[in-house]
Design a protein around this motif. Sequence first.
Motif, mmCIF file in Angstrom:
data_model
loop_
_atom_site.group_PDB
_atom_site.id
_atom_site.type_symbol
_atom_site.label_atom_id
_atom_site.label_comp_id
_atom_site.label_asym_id
_atom_site.label_seq_id
_atom_site.Cartn_x
_atom_site.Cartn_y
_atom_site.Cartn_z
ATOM 1 N N VAL A 16 0.854 -1.187 0.000
ATOM 2 C CA VAL A 16 0.000 0.000 0.000
ATOM 3 C C VAL A 16 0.891 1.238 0.000
ATOM 4 O O VAL A 16 1.790 1.356 0.820
ATOM 5 C CB VAL A 16 -0.916 0.015 1.251
ATOM 6 N N ASP A 17 0.641 2.134 -0.954
ATOM 7 C CA ASP A 17 1.376 3.405 -0.962
ATOM 8 C C ASP A 17 0.441 4.601 -1.108
ATOM 9 O O ASP A 17 0.874 5.725 -1.258
ATOM 10 C CB ASP A 17 2.451 3.425 -2.043
ATOM 11 N N GLY A 18 -0.862 4.362 -1.078
ATOM 12 C CA GLY A 18 -1.839 5.441 -1.148
ATOM 13 C C GLY A 18 -2.246 5.842 -2.553
ATOM 14 O O GLY A 18 -3.224 6.558 -2.723
ATOM 15 N N SER A 19 -1.503 5.379 -3.546
ATOM 16 C CA SER A 19 -1.876 5.698 -4.928
ATOM 17 C C SER A 19 -3.138 4.937 -5.303
ATOM 18 O O SER A 19 -3.484 3.923 -4.679
ATOM 19 C CB SER A 19 -0.746 5.318 -5.881
ATOM 20 N N ALA B 69 -1.634 -5.924 5.011
ATOM 21 C CA ALA B 69 -1.320 -4.707 4.258
ATOM 22 C C ALA B 69 0.011 -4.161 4.762
ATOM 23 O O ALA B 69 0.207 -4.000 5.966
ATOM 24 C CB ALA B 69 -2.420 -3.666 4.434
ATOM 25 N N VAL B 70 0.917 -3.897 3.833
ATOM 26 C CA VAL B 70 2.274 -3.469 4.184
ATOM 27 C C VAL B 70 2.575 -2.130 3.537
ATOM 28 O O VAL B 70 2.332 -1.938 2.343
ATOM 29 C CB VAL B 70 3.312 -4.510 3.702
ATOM 30 N N VAL B 71 3.115 -1.226 4.338
ATOM 31 C CA VAL B 71 3.645 0.025 3.806
ATOM 32 C C VAL B 71 5.106 0.104 4.234
ATOM 33 O O VAL B 71 5.430 -0.108 5.400
ATOM 34 C CB VAL B 71 2.828 1.266 4.263
ATOM 35 N N GLY B 72 5.982 0.341 3.267
ATOM 36 C CA GLY B 72 7.394 0.544 3.553
ATOM 37 C C GLY B 72 7.716 2.013 3.375
ATOM 38 O O GLY B 72 7.234 2.649 2.449
ATOM 39 N N TRP B 73 8.518 2.545 4.265
ATOM 40 C CA TRP B 73 8.871 3.959 4.170
ATOM 41 C C TRP B 73 10.351 4.121 4.481
ATOM 42 O O TRP B 73 10.950 3.307 5.182
ATOM 43 C CB TRP B 73 8.044 4.813 5.133
ATOM 44 N N GLU B 74 10.925 5.136 3.918
ATOM 45 C CA GLU B 74 12.304 5.477 4.239
ATOM 46 C C GLU B 74 12.485 6.981 4.105
ATOM 47 O O GLU B 74 11.782 7.633 3.344
ATOM 48 C CB GLU B 74 13.299 4.716 3.362
ATOM 49 N N TYR B 75 13.413 7.512 4.892
ATOM 50 C CA TYR B 75 13.732 8.934 4.802
ATOM 51 C C TYR B 75 14.389 9.218 3.461
ATOM 52 O O TYR B 75 15.340 8.521 3.099
ATOM 53 C CB TYR B 75 14.750 9.334 5.870
ATOM 54 N N PRO B 76 13.929 10.238 2.746
ATOM 55 C CA PRO B 76 14.731 10.692 1.611
ATOM 56 C C PRO B 76 16.054 11.233 2.158
ATOM 57 O O PRO B 76 16.093 11.791 3.257
ATOM 58 C CB PRO B 76 13.900 11.812 0.995
ATOM 59 N N ALA B 77 17.127 11.061 1.431
ATOM 60 C CA ALA B 77 18.450 11.490 1.903
ATOM 61 C C ALA B 77 18.457 12.965 2.308
ATOM 62 O O ALA B 77 19.118 13.343 3.264
ATOM 63 C CB ALA B 77 19.496 11.232 0.827
ATOM 64 N N SER B 78 17.689 13.787 1.623
ATOM 65 C CA SER B 78 17.682 15.220 1.919
ATOM 66 C C SER B 78 17.001 15.545 3.245
ATOM 67 O O SER B 78 17.182 16.628 3.776
ATOM 68 C CB SER B 78 17.000 15.984 0.788
ATOM 69 N N VAL C 276 6.936 -0.856 7.823
ATOM 70 C CA VAL C 276 8.337 -1.245 7.819
ATOM 71 C C VAL C 276 9.198 -0.051 7.428
ATOM 72 O O VAL C 276 8.956 0.575 6.393
ATOM 73 C CB VAL C 276 8.586 -2.399 6.820
ATOM 74 N N ALA C 277 10.196 0.252 8.249
ATOM 75 C CA ALA C 277 11.171 1.281 7.896
ATOM 76 C C ALA C 277 12.179 0.637 6.953
ATOM 77 O O ALA C 277 12.852 -0.321 7.305
ATOM 78 C CB ALA C 277 11.862 1.808 9.143
ATOM 79 N N GLY C 278 12.227 1.147 5.731
ATOM 80 C CA GLY C 278 13.166 0.603 4.754
ATOM 81 C C GLY C 278 12.602 0.721 3.354
ATOM 82 O O GLY C 278 11.490 1.191 3.145
ATOM 83 N N ASN C 279 13.379 0.269 2.403
ATOM 84 C CA ASN C 279 12.988 0.315 1.006
ATOM 85 C C ASN C 279 11.676 -0.433 0.812
ATOM 86 O O ASN C 279 11.552 -1.590 1.225
ATOM 87 C CB ASN C 279 14.098 -0.314 0.158
ATOM 88 N N PRO C 280 10.676 0.195 0.188
ATOM 89 C CA PRO C 280 9.367 -0.446 0.041
ATOM 90 C C PRO C 280 9.405 -1.789 -0.690
ATOM 91 O O PRO C 280 8.750 -2.743 -0.260
ATOM 92 C CB PRO C 280 8.552 0.581 -0.737
ATOM 93 N N ALA C 281 10.162 -1.896 -1.775
ATOM 94 C CA ALA C 281 10.223 -3.165 -2.500
ATOM 95 C C ALA C 281 10.828 -4.263 -1.629
ATOM 96 O O ALA C 281 10.310 -5.384 -1.565
ATOM 97 C CB ALA C 281 11.023 -3.007 -3.793
#
Length: 140
Positions: free
Chosen positions: A9-12, A35-44, A86-91
């Motif tokens: 799930v990414d909301g799209s 249902a799984v959502v993966g997220w990570e901080y953008p480097a900026s 999950v904190a990390g790359n969504p894929a």
Amino acid sequence: MAGRIVVGVDGSEPSLKALRWAAGQAALTGDELQAVVGWEYPASWAAAPGMPPEFNPELLAEQFLEESLTKALAPDVAAGVTRTVVAGNPAQALVDQARGASLLVVGDRGHAGFKAAVLGSVSTRVTQHAPCPVVVVRGE
């Protein structure tokens, strides 16, 4: 014996469509729905000045997942869904969560060619690396 269907799930709109499809499949098979959502901080963002100390991206991801379930599913169906943030790359998060699952379901955002190469494609990555069958729910 019931299994487990994992859905990204990414909301799209494509991911909400995938969530609805996965819920329908789970109803047919008796499988649990995760249902799984993966997220990570953008480097900026890592050193972004002025970021409020109470900013909690994991809490925001949980709220985002809840809103997506509410938008896509009937309340009784949404109540039975296991929620995973999950904190990390969504894929990679989806591939990891799919271990032991009977099916992994993702939506297709429709990026192709150069845009997909630059942005990456979660659906492409999970179809190449998932430990279980994958369904990619396509848009119009």
